[in-house]
Structures are given as C-alpha cells and as structure tokens.
Design an enzyme around this catalytic site. Sequence first.
Site, PDB file in Angstrom:
ATOM      1  N   LYS A  17      76.671  -4.202  31.103  1.00  0.00           N
ATOM      2  CA  LYS A  17      76.242  -5.165  30.077  1.00  0.00           C
ATOM      3  C   LYS A  17      75.211  -4.562  29.135  1.00  0.00           C
ATOM      4  O   LYS A  17      75.207  -4.850  27.946  1.00  0.00           O
ATOM      5  CB  LYS A  17      75.623  -6.420  30.730  1.00  0.00           C
ATOM      6  N   HIS A  42      69.480  -2.052  33.637  1.00  0.00           N
ATOM      7  CA  HIS A  42      70.433  -1.897  32.538  1.00  0.00           C
ATOM      8  C   HIS A  42      70.333  -0.488  31.966  1.00  0.00           C
ATOM      9  O   HIS A  42      69.313  -0.100  31.409  1.00  0.00           O
ATOM     10  CB  HIS A  42      70.174  -2.964  31.472  1.00  0.00           C
ATOM     11  N   GLN A 225      72.558  -9.421  36.202  1.00  0.00           N
ATOM     12  CA  GLN A 225      73.408  -9.512  37.388  1.00  0.00           C
ATOM     13  C   GLN A 225      74.805 -10.016  36.986  1.00  0.00           C
ATOM     14  O   GLN A 225      75.166  -9.934  35.825  1.00  0.00           O
ATOM     15  CB  GLN A 225      72.779 -10.408  38.471  1.00  0.00           C
TER      16      GLN A 225
HETATM   17  P1  IMP Z   1      67.786  -9.628  44.821  1.00  0.00           P
HETATM   18  O1  IMP Z   1      68.182 -10.109  43.474  1.00  0.00           O
HETATM   19  O2  IMP Z   1      66.888  -8.422  44.788  1.00  0.00           O
HETATM   20  O3  IMP Z   1      67.258 -10.731  45.680  1.00  0.00           O
HETATM   21  O4  IMP Z   1      69.125  -9.101  45.569  1.00  0.00           O
HETATM   22  C1  IMP Z   1      70.164  -9.991  45.952  1.00  0.00           C
HETATM   23  C2  IMP Z   1      71.522  -9.338  45.777  1.00  0.00           C
HETATM   24  O5  IMP Z   1      71.784  -9.152  44.389  1.00  0.00           O
HETATM   25  C3  IMP Z   1      71.639  -7.945  46.406  1.00  0.00           C
HETATM   26  O6  IMP Z   1      72.964  -7.760  46.868  1.00  0.00           O
HETATM   27  C4  IMP Z   1      71.370  -7.006  45.242  1.00  0.00           C
HETATM   28  O7  IMP Z   1      71.948  -5.734  45.422  1.00  0.00           O
HETATM   29  C5  IMP Z   1      72.045  -7.776  44.118  1.00  0.00           C
HETATM   30  N1  IMP Z   1      71.499  -7.472  42.787  1.00  0.00           N
HETATM   31  C6  IMP Z   1      70.358  -7.942  42.248  1.00  0.00           C
HETATM   32  N2  IMP Z   1      70.208  -7.469  40.994  1.00  0.00           N
HETATM   33  C7  IMP Z   1      71.283  -6.724  40.736  1.00  0.00           C
HETATM   34  C8  IMP Z   1      71.724  -5.989  39.587  1.00  0.00           C
HETATM   35  O8  IMP Z   1      71.084  -5.946  38.525  1.00  0.00           O
HETATM   36  N3  IMP Z   1      72.909  -5.329  39.714  1.00  0.00           N
HETATM   37  C9  IMP Z   1      73.656  -5.380  40.846  1.00  0.00           C
HETATM   38  N4  IMP Z   1      73.287  -6.061  41.934  1.00  0.00           N
HETATM   39  C10 IMP Z   1      72.121  -6.717  41.886  1.00  0.00           C
END
Ligand code: IMP
Length: 430
Positions: A17, A42, A225
């Site tokens: 993105k 990003h 995300q």
């Molecule tokens: P958190 O957002 O750090 O709580 O992570 C929760 C889940 O979202 C995990 O599986 C992370 O690897 C995933 N995640 C969070 N931010 C990203 C991102 O920017 N890209 C890919 N996965 C993400």
Amino acid sequence: MNKNIVILGTQWGDEGKGKIVDYLTEDAAYVVRCQGGHNAGHTLVVNGEKIILHLIPSGLLHDNTIGVIANGVVVSPLELIKEIKKLEKRGIFVRKRLLISSSATLVLKYHIEMDIAREKRLGINAIGTTGRGIGPAYEDKIARRGLRIKDLKDEKKLSTRLEKIVDYYNHQLVSFYKCNSINYKIILKDLLPIIDLIQDMIQDTTHILHKAIQNNKKIVFEGAQGSFLDIDHGTYPYVTSSNTTIGGIISGTGVGPRCLNRILGVTKAYSTRVGNGPFPTELFDNIDEHFSTKGHEFGSTTGRKRRTGWLDTVSLCRAVKINSLSSLCITKLDVLDGLNEIKICISYKNTNTSEIISYPDTVYDWENIEPIYEILPGWKKKTLGIKKLEDLPYEAQNYIKRIETITKIPIDIISTGPERSNIILVRNLF
Ligand code: IMP
C-alpha cells in the site's frame, strides 16, 4: 471528478500500500493515516533508496503534501520523533507539514511491556504481534482510561494521570506476569522534551479535513494493515486491534462515507501473512521460496519471514464486499515472472466432509480447510518495470482479467516492481 481516495489492504497487510499511497499522493493536497500505529511498516523505494515509514503517512515524501495522523491512530510520541529525525537525516523535512489529531490515543512504555508479557505467556498460542503495544493501547482507548495527544499539553494533569495508570499496569505486570515494575516518572521524563517538539502539530484534524473537503482539496486516506487483520472482520483472535477496513477510515478521521469518492483495494498478486492465524493457501515448498526470495518477503517492522501462499479470491471477494471497494490495485506482479503455472484459490473445501464451504465464521471453522485451485499458465517474459497493460505477456493479462472476472470489480493499477515508476495506470483515479 474524484477528490478523495481511500487505499485499503485486502489481505493480511504488506500488500504494498505504501508505494500506491506515495504514487497517488503526487496529485493530492493531504494524506491521512487513520488507524493502527507503528506496527505498520510501509516500504517505499525512491530513486533506488529504500525508506520504511511506520507512523508518518507514506505520501508525505512529496514536498507539497500535508500529512495527517488522525484520531483513530495510536501514537507513540517517542517513535514519532525518531521517525521525523530519521527522515530529516535524509533531507526530508516534515515537521511543518505534519498534523496530529489532539484526540489520537498515546502508546506508552507500559503498553509495550504488556504486549510482550502477554505474548510470552501465550506461548505457542501467541498472536504473533509486532510487540509495539498496539493492542493494550486500543484497550485503554475503549476502556476510557487512555491518554490522548491533547493530554500532553498539561504537564501537571499528565503526571497525575500517568501515575494512576502506571499503578494499574504495575499490578498486572508484577503480580500476574512476574515482570519488573515501571516508574511513571521515567515515562514523564522521556515525554517532556517531545511535547515541545510536537506542540505545533497538535490540531483538531477532523475540522481541518472538513475544511479541506469544503475547499475541494484532494485527499488520500491511507489504510494500514489489511482487511483480515481487522478486529471485527479478520481471522479473530489472530488480528490487530483496530478496524483496518473501511469503517476504521470513517471513525478514525471523522470524515463521513459520502465524502469518500473511491475505495481502492490493494492486493498482492499472491498472498503473505506475518504472525500466526489461518492462511488456507499457505505454501511450504519451492514456490514459498520463490515468493520469499524474489518478493523480499520479510516484515518491514519486525524483520520476520512472511508466510507466503497463492492468491485467495474467496477472502478477496469478501474484502470487496466488506470495504465496498470500487476497484483493485494488484501489486508485485513481477514476482510471478518465471513460474510455469499460477494457482488461484476459488473456493474452500472442508477436508472432513468434502463439502464446499463459504467464508468461515470462527477460528474453529478455519481448521480443516483445503483450498480449491484454478490453474492458469505462467509466463517467462519479465514484467518488471512494464508501464503499459498491452506490454504485459498475454498470460499475465489473462491472470489480471481472471481476477477482475472473479471479483467483479476493475483493476485500475498494477505494480510491476518496487520503484515509484514501476507502475501501470490502467485508469486515472482522480
Ligand atoms: P499487532 O498489531 O502488533 O497487535 O499484531 C497483531 C497481528 O497483526 C500480528 O499477526 C502482526 O504480525 C499483524 N500486523 C500488525 N501490523 C501489521 C502490518 O503492518 N503488516 C502485516 N502484519 C501486521
């Protein structure tokens, strides 16, 4: 004419993105981060140089664009300043062009400690979070005990509230998780010099965006995300803690749905996921190696190897509906170059009953799922850097058309490499 474009991930994040936001912001007056925090990563490649942004909107590399960190974002002031300074070292000055919502929730040290402690305790059942404190910060917001950016403005009140919150966290960290306690005075000491640095950036960003819309300014809303990490619509509990789908853009900015002219979904030409959770088309063979190596599939925030798989159109069609997508952007098409055949998951089968099933409802329904594939011919010619649709190999055009047919929405942009210029603009979005 379209004035405002929303850019959303349709998979599990890392769809590319950042590059698309950067590309479309060239024509925009504002670029807005709406949800998530510095868990996002990003990656942009500008003139061969790689730049990774976590909190600062990706489009802010354009000198004339104003960046907004809106109310739905959880902001770590320490990380924000680190990122601003990192950009300044590269000659990119954003302080005068960056606005932060006074209502954005703060991410502080105790959120990070709690995130890490919880994941450790969960062991093999861990979510696989980025360890950035995102979940606990959103919990504080919903529990109505969160500190917001505007709370930084009054040092005395900030100190009193911090003391109370840290006390609450220390009970859990020390008694339950057997971790060290945190001293609120240290958090305060680290915050104070930052307050002066960001003071002028703190604004009512909702009002600023309303004014921009009234003045016919172009705005790019940048999702972080992906749709299946959404707290409501994702593969719960293996999700992040914000609404990564269209609702998060609306509540995260205070801009109403009728002001969002186009909603562009970004989809990688295959799939990846970091962290744990369901992933029906996941690969463990030489194709995984191909995607990993050729697509550089390592997390830009944590450096973890991403899990890889074929494109899953069952979930993609779901993302089209949840987000009310107007069109798609396919990224990393060039990573498929050289493959003999390309698979697209078109439905799911329950391995116990052999029944074809629709989108699973709970984490248990995701178990025992087998993807049903359609197989398309691959292509040998390089697509890297191609700028016109008609210059793509016939098989690649065929792949694109097949995705359009299945999802029933057009593909407006195709990314054919990491550089800003490696792009096919099928239709102008503005
Ligand atoms: P958190 O957002 O750090 O709580 O992570 C929760 C889940 O979202 C995990 O599986 C992370 O690897 C995933 N995640 C969070 N931010 C990203 C991102 O920017 N890209 C890919 N996965 C993400």
